[in-house]
Design a protein around this motif. Structure first.
Motif, PDB file in Angstrom:
ATOM      1  N   ALA A  33      -0.492 -13.618   0.915  1.00 23.56           N
ATOM      2  CA  ALA A  33       0.321 -12.467   1.278  1.00 23.56           C
ATOM      3  C   ALA A  33       1.591 -12.373   0.447  1.00 23.56           C
ATOM      4  O   ALA A  33       2.114 -11.271   0.194  1.00 23.56           O
ATOM      5  N   ASP A  34       2.119 -13.524  -0.005  1.00 16.26           N
ATOM      6  CA  ASP A  34       3.339 -13.515  -0.815  1.00 16.26           C
ATOM      7  C   ASP A  34       3.037 -13.383  -2.303  1.00 16.26           C
ATOM      8  O   ASP A  34       3.944 -13.471  -3.134  1.00 16.26           O
ATOM      9  N   GLY A  35       1.782 -13.193  -2.649  1.00 15.44           N
ATOM     10  CA  GLY A  35       1.405 -13.009  -4.049  1.00 15.44           C
ATOM     11  C   GLY A  35       1.139 -14.284  -4.801  1.00 15.44           C
ATOM     12  O   GLY A  35       0.753 -14.234  -5.976  1.00 15.44           O
ATOM     13  N   THR A  36       1.314 -15.453  -4.186  1.00 10.41           N
ATOM     14  CA  THR A  36       1.059 -16.713  -4.885  1.00 10.41           C
ATOM     15  C   THR A  36      -0.374 -17.176  -4.659  1.00 10.41           C
ATOM     16  O   THR A  36      -1.044 -16.744  -3.726  1.00 10.41           O
ATOM     17  N   ALA A  37      -0.815 -18.068  -5.528  1.00 10.39           N
ATOM     18  CA  ALA A  37      -2.162 -18.628  -5.416  1.00 10.39           C
ATOM     19  C   ALA A  37      -2.149 -20.021  -6.014  1.00 10.39           C
ATOM     20  O   ALA A  37      -1.289 -20.363  -6.832  1.00 10.39           O
ATOM     21  N   THR A  38      -3.118 -20.824  -5.609  1.00  8.84           N
ATOM     22  CA  THR A  38      -3.290 -22.150  -6.199  1.00  8.84           C
ATOM     23  C   THR A  38      -4.734 -22.300  -6.660  1.00  8.84           C
ATOM     24  O   THR A  38      -5.655 -21.691  -6.098  1.00  8.84           O
ATOM     25  N   THR A  39      -4.893 -23.114  -7.683  1.00  9.04           N
ATOM     26  CA  THR A  39      -6.234 -23.397  -8.179  1.00  9.04           C
ATOM     27  C   THR A  39      -6.241 -24.804  -8.751  1.00  9.04           C
ATOM     28  O   THR A  39      -5.190 -25.360  -9.085  1.00  9.04           O
ATOM     29  N   GLU A  40      -7.420 -25.402  -8.836  1.00 11.30           N
ATOM     30  CA  GLU A  40      -7.572 -26.753  -9.368  1.00 11.30           C
ATOM     31  C   GLU A  40      -8.527 -26.723 -10.544  1.00 11.30           C
ATOM     32  O   GLU A  40      -9.592 -26.097 -10.480  1.00 11.30           O
ATOM     33  N   LEU A  41      -8.139 -27.389 -11.620  1.00  7.77           N
ATOM     34  CA  LEU A  41      -8.941 -27.413 -12.834  1.00  7.77           C
ATOM     35  C   LEU A  41      -9.026 -28.826 -13.355  1.00  7.77           C
ATOM     36  O   LEU A  41      -8.090 -29.623 -13.193  1.00  7.77           O
ATOM     37  N   THR A  42     -10.135 -29.141 -14.011  1.00  8.83           N
ATOM     38  CA  THR A  42     -10.261 -30.390 -14.757  1.00  8.83           C
ATOM     39  C   THR A  42     -10.176 -30.028 -16.235  1.00  8.83           C
ATOM     40  O   THR A  42     -11.046 -29.342 -16.773  1.00  8.83           O
ATOM     41  N   LEU A  43      -9.104 -30.465 -16.876  1.00 10.51           N
ATOM     42  CA  LEU A  43      -8.859 -30.124 -18.278  1.00 10.51           C
ATOM     43  C   LEU A  43      -9.590 -31.121 -19.167  1.00 10.51           C
ATOM     44  O   LEU A  43      -9.335 -32.327 -19.106  1.00 10.51           O
ATOM     45  N   ASP A  44     -10.503 -30.621 -19.990  1.00  7.84           N
ATOM     46  CA  ASP A  44     -11.339 -31.521 -20.782  1.00  7.84           C
ATOM     47  C   ASP A  44     -11.468 -31.083 -22.237  1.00  7.84           C
ATOM     48  O   ASP A  44     -12.435 -31.416 -22.911  1.00  7.84           O
ATOM     49  N   GLY A  45     -10.488 -30.340 -22.744  1.00  8.64           N
ATOM     50  CA  GLY A  45     -10.485 -30.008 -24.169  1.00  8.64           C
ATOM     51  C   GLY A  45     -10.070 -31.223 -24.980  1.00  8.64           C
ATOM     52  O   GLY A  45      -8.995 -31.793 -24.750  1.00  8.64           O
ATOM     53  N   ILE A  46     -10.889 -31.653 -25.927  1.00 12.95           N
ATOM     54  CA  ILE A  46     -10.634 -32.928 -26.606  1.00 12.95           C
ATOM     55  C   ILE A  46      -9.393 -32.877 -27.495  1.00 12.95           C
ATOM     56  O   ILE A  46      -8.865 -33.927 -27.881  1.00 12.95           O
ATOM     57  N   SER A  51       7.599  -7.047 -19.767  1.00  8.14           N
ATOM     58  CA  SER A  51       6.605  -8.007 -19.309  1.00  8.14           C
ATOM     59  C   SER A  51       6.622  -8.133 -17.789  1.00  8.14           C
ATOM     60  O   SER A  51       7.678  -8.145 -17.158  1.00  8.14           O
ATOM     61  N   THR A  52       5.424  -8.238 -17.237  1.00  4.14           N
ATOM     62  CA  THR A  52       5.261  -8.514 -15.803  1.00  4.14           C
ATOM     63  C   THR A  52       4.377  -9.735 -15.596  1.00  4.14           C
ATOM     64  O   THR A  52       3.708  -9.878 -14.582  1.00  4.14           O
ATOM     65  N   ALA A  53       4.349 -10.625 -16.599  1.00  2.00           N
ATOM     66  CA  ALA A  53       3.455 -11.781 -16.553  1.00  2.00           C
ATOM     67  C   ALA A  53       3.814 -12.706 -15.393  1.00  2.00           C
ATOM     68  O   ALA A  53       4.986 -12.878 -15.053  1.00  2.00           O
ATOM     69  N   PRO A  54       2.815 -13.336 -14.785  1.00  2.00           N
ATOM     70  CA  PRO A  54       3.081 -14.331 -13.733  1.00  2.00           C
ATOM     71  C   PRO A  54       3.582 -15.633 -14.346  1.00  2.00           C
ATOM     72  O   PRO A  54       3.627 -15.785 -15.577  1.00  2.00           O
ATOM     73  N   THR A  55       3.931 -16.589 -13.506  1.00  2.00           N
ATOM     74  CA  THR A  55       4.264 -17.935 -13.969  1.00  2.00           C
ATOM     75  C   THR A  55       3.149 -18.888 -13.559  1.00  2.00           C
ATOM     76  O   THR A  55       2.515 -18.715 -12.517  1.00  2.00           O
ATOM     77  N   VAL A  56       2.922 -19.889 -14.404  1.00  2.46           N
ATOM     78  CA  VAL A  56       1.876 -20.892 -14.175  1.00  2.46           C
ATOM     79  C   VAL A  56       2.557 -22.258 -14.158  1.00  2.46           C
ATOM     80  O   VAL A  56       3.170 -22.660 -15.147  1.00  2.46           O
ATOM     81  N   LEU A 105       0.192 -20.343  -9.145  1.00  2.00           N
ATOM     82  CA  LEU A 105       0.367 -19.065  -9.848  1.00  2.00           C
ATOM     83  C   LEU A 105       1.302 -18.195  -9.013  1.00  2.00           C
ATOM     84  O   LEU A 105       1.046 -17.966  -7.834  1.00  2.00           O
ATOM     85  N   ARG A 106       2.377 -17.714  -9.641  1.00  2.00           N
ATOM     86  CA  ARG A 106       3.368 -16.908  -8.923  1.00  2.00           C
ATOM     87  C   ARG A 106       3.556 -15.568  -9.624  1.00  2.00           C
ATOM     88  O   ARG A 106       3.605 -15.498 -10.861  1.00  2.00           O
ATOM     89  N   PRO A 107       3.706 -14.490  -8.849  1.00  2.00           N
ATOM     90  CA  PRO A 107       3.830 -13.159  -9.458  1.00  2.00           C
ATOM     91  C   PRO A 107       5.232 -12.903 -10.001  1.00  2.00           C
ATOM     92  O   PRO A 107       6.208 -13.548  -9.586  1.00  2.00           O
ATOM     93  N   ASP A 108       5.332 -11.979 -10.929  1.00  2.00           N
ATOM     94  CA  ASP A 108       6.632 -11.469 -11.346  1.00  2.00           C
ATOM     95  C   ASP A 108       7.300 -10.818 -10.130  1.00  2.00           C
ATOM     96  O   ASP A 108       6.671  -9.997  -9.441  1.00  2.00           O
ATOM     97  N   PRO A 109       8.551 -11.157  -9.817  1.00  2.00           N
ATOM     98  CA  PRO A 109       9.178 -10.631  -8.600  1.00  2.00           C
ATOM     99  C   PRO A 109       9.248  -9.106  -8.554  1.00  2.00           C
ATOM    100  O   PRO A 109       8.986  -8.505  -7.506  1.00  2.00           O
ATOM    101  N   GLY A 110       9.594  -8.481  -9.674  1.00  2.00           N
ATOM    102  CA  GLY A 110       9.654  -7.018  -9.689  1.00  2.00           C
ATOM    103  C   GLY A 110       8.306  -6.377  -9.466  1.00  2.00           C
ATOM    104  O   GLY A 110       8.179  -5.361  -8.777  1.00  2.00           O
TER     105      GLY A 110
END
Length: 462
Positions: A328-341, A272-277, A294-299
């Motif tokens: 540049a370090d492979g990380t990202a941020t995002t904003e969401l409004t969670l509205d699943g009932i 697995s090379t999945a990122p972390t959330v 969101l952070r990348p798998d280090p390997g």
């Protein structure tokens, strides 16, 4: 997968092998025209080769379709013409096979079939065409050269990979390098490959006037690779279709007639090379904006920097998939409004600069958006009151920004909607007309119009 192939009905009359040709009968309606040499010559839906040293190759087990467009000048009315084809082994031009196609429309392809009995496996033939109008004939076309190749590659190809060996877990993050070899077959021209066991079908689409539209399959680099020499090998650099787990590449060899060998496969394993959330708060509130990192798998990041993430929302009011650019370090941020009932999930994959797409990381949360319901006169899952005895039912929210409640008794009654007060609660008065068991179903609605999950309140009237 198909490249536009479709069956074609071929009508042909077979001439006599090794005999001199006599003039074929042609319809009288074409008698006034002057025949011209056929153009647009094809054999087996592939271009005619006029180079004797570079014939085209075709399987001729079922014969070989040859075709050209007959021409006529000076004709009146709806002319019909004939086309005559002659073929012979280049080693013995006296052994002529003739086939004809009568009553065809000038300007359209006129196919006929050279019989399989006249085409020996491995033998090269020349063929040419002429237009026939009554007793008049055009000049012969320049010869086309074709080799009958009825025998596909006897051995399946061999597959090796220097960076993803089989039967062990490999760290993902870089394309898989493959070497495909012909398996000792000297007439292998190239290879066909796919991450699926069903390999593409090589076909030819037919254009206007019946003209074939052949395409070199090796121009489609997603599925085909030409060998470095006849009977040689080819190298591939491929990114697997999924980020982790067992992977299999399926391959077969192709000869110059595009006949395929048996299919072989190469299976390897990818970790697995999945990122972390990570949410900004442990449990984001329903309907409120929430930040995620969101952070990348280090390997994976070490092999090729992560440049973006694909985020898919599941269970919300308007599920979508969107891209988020990475720093540049492979990380990202995002904003969401969670509205699943009932809750919501995020599925996140990363994409590296070299094209590698990771397997998915999952993050999820559950929500209880049902209202609370209370009544002193008619307690939940109990009995109380009686026929004609009024009772009050109070509705309260479990999430923010509720503006109304909708309820019905015993599901079959009409729904009634009541507004929420300043504290986002509401009360109703109800008087039963009969005793027995009741089901009060209630759901809330938010200011943004989201209809929340319903709640069933059961009770019995004495």
């Amino acid at each position: 997968m198909s490249f536009g192939a479709r069956p074609r009905a071929v009508l042909a009359s077979l001439g006599t092998l090794g005999l001199a040709l006599t003039a074929a009968a042609s319809p009288a309606s074409a008698a006034d025209g002057t025949p011209t040499t056929p153009t647009q010559l094809f054999n087996g839906n592939r271009h005619c080769s006029t180079d004797a040293d570079r014939p085209s190759y075709h399987s001729a087990d079922d014969g070989l379709v040859v075709e050209g467009i007959p021409g006529i000048t000076g004709a009146t009315g709806n002319s019909r013409v004939g086309v005559r084809y002659q073929a012979w082994p280049v080693t013995d031009p006296t052994r002529i096979t003739t086939v004809t196609r009568d009553r065809v429309t000038p300007g359209f392809e006129a196919p006929a079939t050279l019989p399989a009995s006249a085409l020996a496996d491995g033998q090269t033939y020349a063929w040419q065409a002429q237009t026939v109008v009554g007793d008049a004939v055009s000049d012969w076309s320049a010869p086309c050269y074709v080799t009958a190749d009825n025998t596909g590659p006897a051995n399946a190809p061999t597959i090796t990979s220097p960076n993803y060996p089989p039967d062990v877990w490999n760290e993902g993050g870089e394309p898989v390098e493959f070497t495909l070899s012909a398996g000792g077959v000297d007439d292998v021209e190239g290879f066909e490959f796919s991450w699926q066991p069903d390999l593409p079908v090589i076909g030819t689409s037919i254009g206007d006037y019946g003209i074939p539209q052949p395409v070199d399959p090796y121009s489609n680099t997603k599925y085909f690779k030409r060998a470095d020499a006849l009977g040689g090998s080819a190298t591939l650099s491929l990114v697997p279709p999924t980020g982790s787990g067992p992977m299999t590449l399926w391959v077969r060899s192709l000869d110059r007639a595009y006949s395929g060998s048996a299919i072989t496969s190469y299976t390897f394993l990818v970790s697995s090379t999945a990122p972390t959330v990570t949410p900004a708060v442990p449990k984001p509130e329903f309907g409120e904006p929430a930040g995620f990192t969101l952070r990348p798998d280090p390997g994976l990041q070490a092999k090729s920097p992560v440049v973006s993430y694909s985020v898919r929302t599941i269970g919300g009011q308007n599920d979508r998939t969107f891209e988020v650019a990475a720093g540049a370090d492979g990380t990202a941020t995002t904003e969401l409004t969670l509205d699943g009932i009932h809750g919501e999930n995020l599925q996140v994959t990363s994409k590296s600069a070299n094209g590698w797409v990771s397997d998915a990381a999952w993050w999820g949360i559950s929500y209880d958006t049902t209202p609370t319901v209370a009544s002193d006169a008619y307690p939940e899952n109990g009995s109380g009151g009686g026929v004609g005895v009024p009772g009050t039912f109070t509705f309260a929210p479990k999430v923010k920004d509720v503006v109304s409640y909708t309820y019905t008794f015993n599901n079959g009654d009409p729904e009634v909607t009541v507004p929420a007060d300043a504290h986002h609660t509401a009360s109703i008065d109800w008087t039963p007309a009969a005793d027995g068991w009741y089901d009060l179903t209630v759901y809330a609605t938010t200011r943004s119009g989201i209809q929340l999950a319903p709640y069933d309140y059961f009770f019995t009237v004495n």
